[in-house]
Write an enzyme that holds these catalytic residues in place. Structure first.
Site, PDB file in Angstrom:
ATOM      1  N   GLU A 243      52.188  49.640  33.141  1.00  0.00           N
ATOM      2  CA  GLU A 243      51.563  50.109  34.386  1.00  0.00           C
ATOM      3  C   GLU A 243      52.092  51.499  34.765  1.00  0.00           C
ATOM      4  O   GLU A 243      51.327  52.393  35.123  1.00  0.00           O
ATOM      5  CB  GLU A 243      51.863  49.109  35.518  1.00  0.00           C
ATOM      6  CG  GLU A 243      51.209  49.469  36.839  1.00  0.00           C
ATOM      7  CD  GLU A 243      51.660  48.560  37.985  1.00  0.00           C
ATOM      8  OE1 GLU A 243      52.857  48.202  38.030  1.00  0.00           O
ATOM      9  OE2 GLU A 243      50.820  48.227  38.830  1.00  0.00           O
TER      10      GLU A 243
ATOM     11  N   GLU B 203      46.764  46.162  52.009  1.00  0.00           N
ATOM     12  CA  GLU B 203      45.847  45.183  51.426  1.00  0.00           C
ATOM     13  C   GLU B 203      45.221  44.311  52.519  1.00  0.00           C
ATOM     14  O   GLU B 203      44.044  43.962  52.441  1.00  0.00           O
ATOM     15  CB  GLU B 203      46.617  44.321  50.413  1.00  0.00           C
ATOM     16  CG  GLU B 203      45.731  43.554  49.463  1.00  0.00           C
ATOM     17  CD  GLU B 203      46.496  43.072  48.226  1.00  0.00           C
ATOM     18  OE1 GLU B 203      47.170  43.902  47.566  1.00  0.00           O
ATOM     19  OE2 GLU B 203      46.455  41.878  47.932  1.00  0.00           O
TER      20      GLU B 203
ATOM     21  N   CYS C 228      48.741  43.191  42.461  1.00  0.00           N
ATOM     22  CA  CYS C 228      50.159  43.533  42.265  1.00  0.00           C
ATOM     23  C   CYS C 228      50.632  43.284  40.855  1.00  0.00           C
ATOM     24  O   CYS C 228      51.653  43.807  40.440  1.00  0.00           O
ATOM     25  CB  CYS C 228      51.069  42.715  43.163  1.00  0.00           C
ATOM     26  SG  CYS C 228      50.394  42.360  44.734  1.00  0.00           S
TER      27      CYS C 228
ATOM     28  N   GLU D 145      42.574  46.353  54.073  1.00  0.00           N
ATOM     29  CA  GLU D 145      41.434  46.403  53.142  1.00  0.00           C
ATOM     30  C   GLU D 145      40.646  45.089  53.189  1.00  0.00           C
ATOM     31  O   GLU D 145      39.411  45.091  53.212  1.00  0.00           O
ATOM     32  CB  GLU D 145      41.945  46.658  51.705  1.00  0.00           C
ATOM     33  CG  GLU D 145      40.823  46.687  50.676  1.00  0.00           C
ATOM     34  CD  GLU D 145      41.336  46.774  49.230  1.00  0.00           C
ATOM     35  OE1 GLU D 145      42.548  46.950  49.022  1.00  0.00           O
ATOM     36  OE2 GLU D 145      40.490  46.659  48.321  1.00  0.00           O
TER      37      GLU D 145
ATOM     38  N   GLU E  21      46.730  57.418  35.337  1.00  0.00           N
ATOM     39  CA  GLU E  21      46.362  57.730  36.734  1.00  0.00           C
ATOM     40  C   GLU E  21      47.553  57.588  37.691  1.00  0.00           C
ATOM     41  O   GLU E  21      47.444  57.928  38.862  1.00  0.00           O
ATOM     42  CB  GLU E  21      45.197  56.854  37.191  1.00  0.00           C
ATOM     43  CG  GLU E  21      45.445  55.354  37.295  1.00  0.00           C
ATOM     44  CD  GLU E  21      45.225  54.595  35.988  1.00  0.00           C
ATOM     45  OE1 GLU E  21      45.249  55.231  34.908  1.00  0.00           O
ATOM     46  OE2 GLU E  21      45.056  53.365  36.039  1.00  0.00           O
TER      47      GLU E  21
ATOM     48  N   SER F 238      41.510  44.316  44.721  1.00  0.00           N
ATOM     49  CA  SER F 238      41.995  45.218  45.768  1.00  0.00           C
ATOM     50  C   SER F 238      42.323  46.566  45.151  1.00  0.00           C
ATOM     51  O   SER F 238      42.873  46.649  44.048  1.00  0.00           O
ATOM     52  CB  SER F 238      43.260  44.628  46.402  1.00  0.00           C
ATOM     53  OG  SER F 238      43.957  45.639  47.093  1.00  0.00           O
TER      54      SER F 238
ATOM     55  N   CYS G   2      56.060  36.219  39.727  1.00  0.00           N
ATOM     56  CA  CYS G   2      56.979  37.189  39.113  1.00  0.00           C
ATOM     57  C   CYS G   2      58.306  36.556  38.705  1.00  0.00           C
ATOM     58  O   CYS G   2      58.964  37.027  37.779  1.00  0.00           O
ATOM     59  CB  CYS G   2      57.246  38.325  40.076  1.00  0.00           C
ATOM     60  SG  CYS G   2      55.735  39.130  40.605  1.00  0.00           S
TER      61      CYS G   2
ATOM     62  N   LYS H  72      54.934  45.972  33.765  1.00  0.00           N
ATOM     63  CA  LYS H  72      55.221  47.091  34.681  1.00  0.00           C
ATOM     64  C   LYS H  72      55.515  48.369  33.907  1.00  0.00           C
ATOM     65  O   LYS H  72      55.311  49.470  34.420  1.00  0.00           O
ATOM     66  CB  LYS H  72      56.429  46.747  35.573  1.00  0.00           C
ATOM     67  CG  LYS H  72      56.129  45.689  36.613  1.00  0.00           C
ATOM     68  CD  LYS H  72      55.440  46.268  37.826  1.00  0.00           C
ATOM     69  CE  LYS H  72      54.909  45.158  38.718  1.00  0.00           C
ATOM     70  NZ  LYS H  72      53.879  45.654  39.638  1.00  0.00           N
TER      71      LYS H  72
END
Ligand SMILES: Cc1cc2nc3c(=O)[nH]c(=O)nc-3n(C[C@H](O)[C@H](O)[C@H](O)COP(=O)(O)O)c2cc1C
Ligand code: SF4
Lengths: 386, 593
Positions: free
Chosen positions: B365, B277, B303, B280, B370, B323, B519, B362
């Protein structure tokens, strides 16, 4: 005692308003306070004090809201007012707005009265044309206008905080008080909410003075009250009585015969037997927002109970525990009563639930919803339990 | 001003509620719909008290204290009414406690116990009236809902998502999604903050415990586990430890005892995220400042899967700002099934990856279609902190009794920069520690590497760092003032993103976490949650950072080796294949059928 019967009479439009403009605001508040006028929507809060509180609230934006939700079963007096003398209501609102410093008024009109909307709007248009509403009213530098908002059919939206939520486009649910609307109401601004009939009294009091008003009525219940009488009577309709009238006298006026029970105050009110027809209609004895339903000897009390409890089971907003959860047990209980299955223990439990609902419900709806059940139980025990 | 509670005089300040004055003075008034994170509702009518002169009892959570007020919190009248309200709630609360996921910390059950409720004066609801709603992340059991409205207030106020609202009236009132379409057809971000605030078992995570037991018992399967940073700062609470107790080594030992083949750390891929990241970010800076391209800055972190789903629904036109890096969990999955599997000679089709997360988003996710860069489902099962505690209890493992053990290599090596991913501002701090050093060759100019302006619980934090003395490669950044923002909770994200949308914001880099506190306050963390509990967990996270031998992601030797052996260099083609992703423009809700 002067004869009752001014509320539904036409007045010379704008006289009271002109008079109001000549007196200062504090003085008008004092006149209303001194008249002893109390809210006609049911709760009976002193109107002058409400004006004072809302007037004293520091804000440049304030609202005057006319509560025309008239959801109480058995009341239709506000409808009659709006059909016959709407301009008097609007004038009362304008005087109130002038006193508290508001530029915007809203009539919250019961959804079922939607058919009245266009006529009311015509009256408002006419008033604007005559410079009784709008900018610089009567050239006195005061501006105020009124619009009509439609309710959507929830009884609880007649409760002032739920009404305000509804006006804001939210789900109609009662809010915690305080803050009261007079300090934080519509969109957080000080808001004076009063009943249609309450506003009707204001031009008269301003015009004729508080003494004139105080001379009518009894004790602390000054003035007159419009009562919607329905049920087993020959002459149903709207009656204007002076406070203190005995129930039995009103029954006579309306042509009631063989009367077994009278409901005073609609679904939230109480049901009394013949023995209590001597009682008076007043804030001190039996208060009412304006509904009297008469039942003759052919009526079964359990049916009446059922009707009212089903009404509340339908109308609770469901927000707070006691009202949401408590009501269904009363509907079940009526069924048991009808089948002669109710036990002493059941009745004790129901009274406990009712006590809890009365003292812990968030708004007046839940606080009053077992009134009918309990008063019928107390007053007609023999019929129900034998 | 003075008020009297139960006959004793106490000081109160204008604007304080009766409950606040009581709590301040150690007087306990039972509550239910009240929650310290949320606005006041006054719906449950449990906290009622008797106030002299008032006709009805007052809800102490909303009633304001006023001078001279005389309040009684425990008279027979009050207790009787309170008890009745608890009984009324129990009467329409369907289900048996012994099968309820919340039976060890149900607030309704606790109230019933405290008030000595032995029977109900009326028949209890005995039939299910509404179906369970099961999503990859959350399960809703409407029959256990007691209409306290905490979930609605959480979703509205804290998260600004408005996925659920009350509908209907009276005893038919219920919490519903738009036109009853279900959470998966609305803007629900799967953050699970509502779970953390639900007093009963009406909301909980959709459990993966059983398939994980099955995998562990299957001799044919090689099961690796990864643990997110925030778990180690909270798992102890499930075993009666004080919030803020660090239990990293004990947790590792417990996982080994449960039978996982390898105990790895999501912190390893958190370090990797920083490299990917950070690189990037520098590329986006260059393309913007030198190439004059638009729509690349500010860059936001990616994240937090709740945040990702939120921006997909609410700001679909700003997705180019996110990102492309996968979250650490999703970087871990494909690396385990490619790099690690090759290295160890394990058939990736036999490998299962499990992650222990402070999060329920999560789960969603991991299920995104994908997320199969390895050719397999990259992360097979996600367990929350709470689910791990449950498995341990099933296996008879008490965290307190565990020895302290180390993670396995190579994915067990991590840095202090990775552990702070668990707290709001942590990703930003970790990224700045690395990016600044890449650009200037020097450490970030903060004492002890602690970038304090991005720490703490303020909902939006801002900071600015001037870059000076750059290396030759980064000449274009000389003297640049890099402006960053950090937001936690989606309500705070909205504040920042509205500014980005209107063009008012001039940030370069924004960290956003869906949950309050980051988190550590995730939807999979131990219940209850409160500002104090989250502060204690944050303290633990920063202590852990302090205690680590390496505190900058780019110094992680295992990461360096990973690039040398496998990924070549940051943002390489291979890295893109495995570690980067794309996003989906979503609507606020599906078309009503
Ligand atoms: C459930 C409920 C329904 C009510 N419905 C009405 C109504 O239909 N019309 C009305 O004027 N007041 C109604 N009220 C009373 C209002 O809350 C408020 O007290 C009143 O509008 C104030 O006006 P007043 O002071 O002129 O009476 C209702 C109250 C409750 C609790
Ligand atoms: S008393 Fe009934 S109507 Fe009033 S807030 Fe409570 S549930 Fe709603």
């Amino acid at each position: 005692m002067p004869a009752a019967g001014f509320i539904l009479e036409k007045i010379k439009q704008g006289e009271a308003l002109k008079k109001a403009f000549e007196i200062n605001r504090a003085e008008i508040t004092d006149i209303i306070k001194d008249s002893g006028l109390k809210g006609r929507g049911g709760a009976g809060f002193p109107t002058g004090l409400k004006m004072y509180l809302c007037g004293a609230a520091a804000d440049t934006v304030k609202y005057v809201v006319c509560n025309a939700d008239e959801g109480e079963p058995g009341t239709f007096k506000d409808r009659v007012i709006l059909e016959t003398i709407p301009e008097k209501v609007f004038e009362g609102m304008t005087i109130t707005a002038y006193v508290i410093g508001s530029r915007e008024g809203i009539v919250y009109l019961r959804g079922e009265y939607a058919y009245l909307k266009s006529e009311l709007e015509n009256v408002l248009k006419e008033m604007r044309k005559n410079n009784m509403l709008g900018e610089n009213i009567l050239g006195k530098g005061f501006s105020f206008d009124i619009r009509i908002a439609l309710g959507a059919g929830a009884y609880v939206c007649g409760e002032e905080t739920a009404l305000i939520e509804s006006l804001e486009g939210k789900r109609g649910e009662a809010k915690n008080k305080p803050p009261f609307p007079v300090s934080s109401g519509l969109f957080g601004h000080p808001t004076l909410v009063s009943n249609v009939e309450t506003f009707c009294n204001i031009p008269h009091i301003v015009d004729k003075g508080s003494l004139w008003f105080k001379n009518m009525g009894s004790g602390k219940s000054t003035g007159t009250k419009l009562i919607s009488v329905s049920g087993d009577v020959k002459k149903p309709g709207v009656y204007e009585i002076t406070f203190g009238m005995k129930v039995k006298d009103l029954l006579k006026l309306a042509g009631a015969e063989e009367t077994k029970a009278v409901d005073i105050g609609g679904a939230s009110g109480i049901i009394i037997p013949e023995l209590q027809f001597e009682r008076e209609i007043s804030f001190e004895d039996i208060p009412t927002g304006g509904s009297i339903i008469v039942f003759d000897k052919t009526r079964k009390m359990a049916d009446i109970m059922e009707n009212f409890m089903e009404f509340f089971l339908d109308e609770s907003c469901g927000q707070c525990t006691p009202c949401r959860e408590g009501t269904k047990y009363f509907v079940d209980a009526v069924e048991k009563i009808k089948n002669r299955k109710i036990t002493e223990q059941d009745l004790k439990n129901l009274r406990d639930i009712s006590d809890c609902m009365k003292i812990t419900s968030k708004c007046g709806l839940g606080q009053a919803s077992t009134n009918a059940f309990i008063s019928i139980l107390d007053n007609f025990k023999d019929e129900l339990l034998s | 001003m003075d008020i009297h509670i139960n006959g004793k005089k106490y000081k109160a300040v204008q604007g304080e509620t009766i409950l606040e004055v009581a709590v301040k003075n150690g007087i306990k008034i039972p509550t239910l719909c009240y929650h310290s994170d949320l606005c006041l509702a006054g719906n449950c009518r449990i906290c009622v008290v008797d106030v002299d002169g008032a006709k009805t009892l007052q809800a102490s959570c909303t009633a304001m204290a006023s001078n001279g007020m005389k309040i009684w919190t425990n008279t027979p009248k009050v207790i009787k009414a309170r008890k009745m309200n608890i009984q009324l709630l129990l009467g329409s609360h369907f289900g048996e406690c012994y099968t309820c996921p919340r039976n060890s910390n149900c607030e309704l059950l606790k109230l019933a116990e405290e008030h000595g409720i032995e029977e109900l004066p009326f028949p209890k609801k005995s039939k299910r009236t509404r179906e369970l709603e099961i999503t990859p992340s959350l399960t809703r059991d409407p029959d256990k809902c007691i209409m306290c409205g905490r979930c609605v207030r959480t979703c509205e106020e804290l998260q600004g998502v408005h996925a659920v609202k009350p509908i209907g009236r009276s005893n038919d009132v219920r919490i519903e999604t738009f036109f009853g379409q279900g959470l998966m057809h609305t803007s629900c971000t799967m953050c699970g903050q509502c779970i953390n605030r639900c007093p009963t078992g009406a909301l909980y995570e959709t459990s993966c415990i059983q398939p994980v037991w099955d995998a562990l018992a299957d001799p044919d399967k090689y099961v690796v586990v990864q643990t997110a940073p925030a778990v180690r700062a909270a798992l102890g609470e499930e075993f009666g430890m004080e919030p803020g107790t660090r239990v990293t080594g004990k947790m590792v030992a417990a996982l080994r005892k449960l039978g996982f083949n390898k105990i790895f750390d999501t912190q390893f891929t958190a370090d990797l995220t920083i490299i990917e990241e950070g690189t990037e970010f520098l590329t986006r800076l260059k393309r913007t400042l030198v190439g004059k391209e638009k729509g690349l800055l500010p860059m936001t972190t990616s994240c937090s899967p709740g945040w990702v789903k939120y921006i997909e629904h609410f700001y679909p036109d700003l997705l180019t700002h996110v990102s492309t890096c996968k979250s650490p969990q999703q970087m871990f999955g494909p690396l385990a099934k490619t790099y690690f599997a090759e290295k160890e000679g394990i058939n990736p089709s036999k490998m299962l990856t499990v992650s222990i997360m402070p999060c329920v988003a999560k789960k969603y996710e991991a299920d995104r279609p994908e997320m199969n860069a390895s050719g397999y489902k990259d992360v097979d099962y996600v367990l929350t902190t709470r689910e791990l505690a449950k498995m341990m209890k099933t296996a008879g493992l008490d965290l307190k009794d565990m020895p302290v053990e180390e993670y396995d290599n190579p994915f067990g090596i991590s840095t202090g920069a990775a552990v702070i991913f668990g707290a709001t501002g942590g990703v930003m701090e970790a990224a700045l520690r690395t990016v600044y050093e890449i650009v200037t060759g020097r450490e970030v100019p903060f004492k002890n590497l602690d970038i304090t302006p991005v720490r703490g619980m303020e909902d939006v934090k801002e900071a600015e760092i001037t870059i000076e003395g750059v290396t030759a490669e980064y000449k274009f950044l000389e003297g640049a003032k890099v402006r960053v923002a950090v937001a936690h909770s989606l309500g705070a994200a909205k504040k920042v993103m509205d500014k980005v949308k209107s063009g008012e914001a001039d940030y370069h880099f924004i960290e956003i976490m869906a949950c309050p506190g980051g988190c550590l306050g995730g939807g999979g963390q131990p219940i209850p949650t409160s500002p104090e509990i989250r502060k204690a967990r944050a303290r633990a996270i920063y202590e852990e950072d302090e205690s680590m031998a390496i505190r900058k992601s780019h110094d992680n030797p295992a990461i360096k080796k990973l690039y040398e052996d496998f990924l070549e260099k940051p943002n390489s083609h291979k890295a893109h294949e495995l570690l980067h992703t794309h996003y989906l423009k979503r609507k606020r809700f599906d078309k009503v059928k």
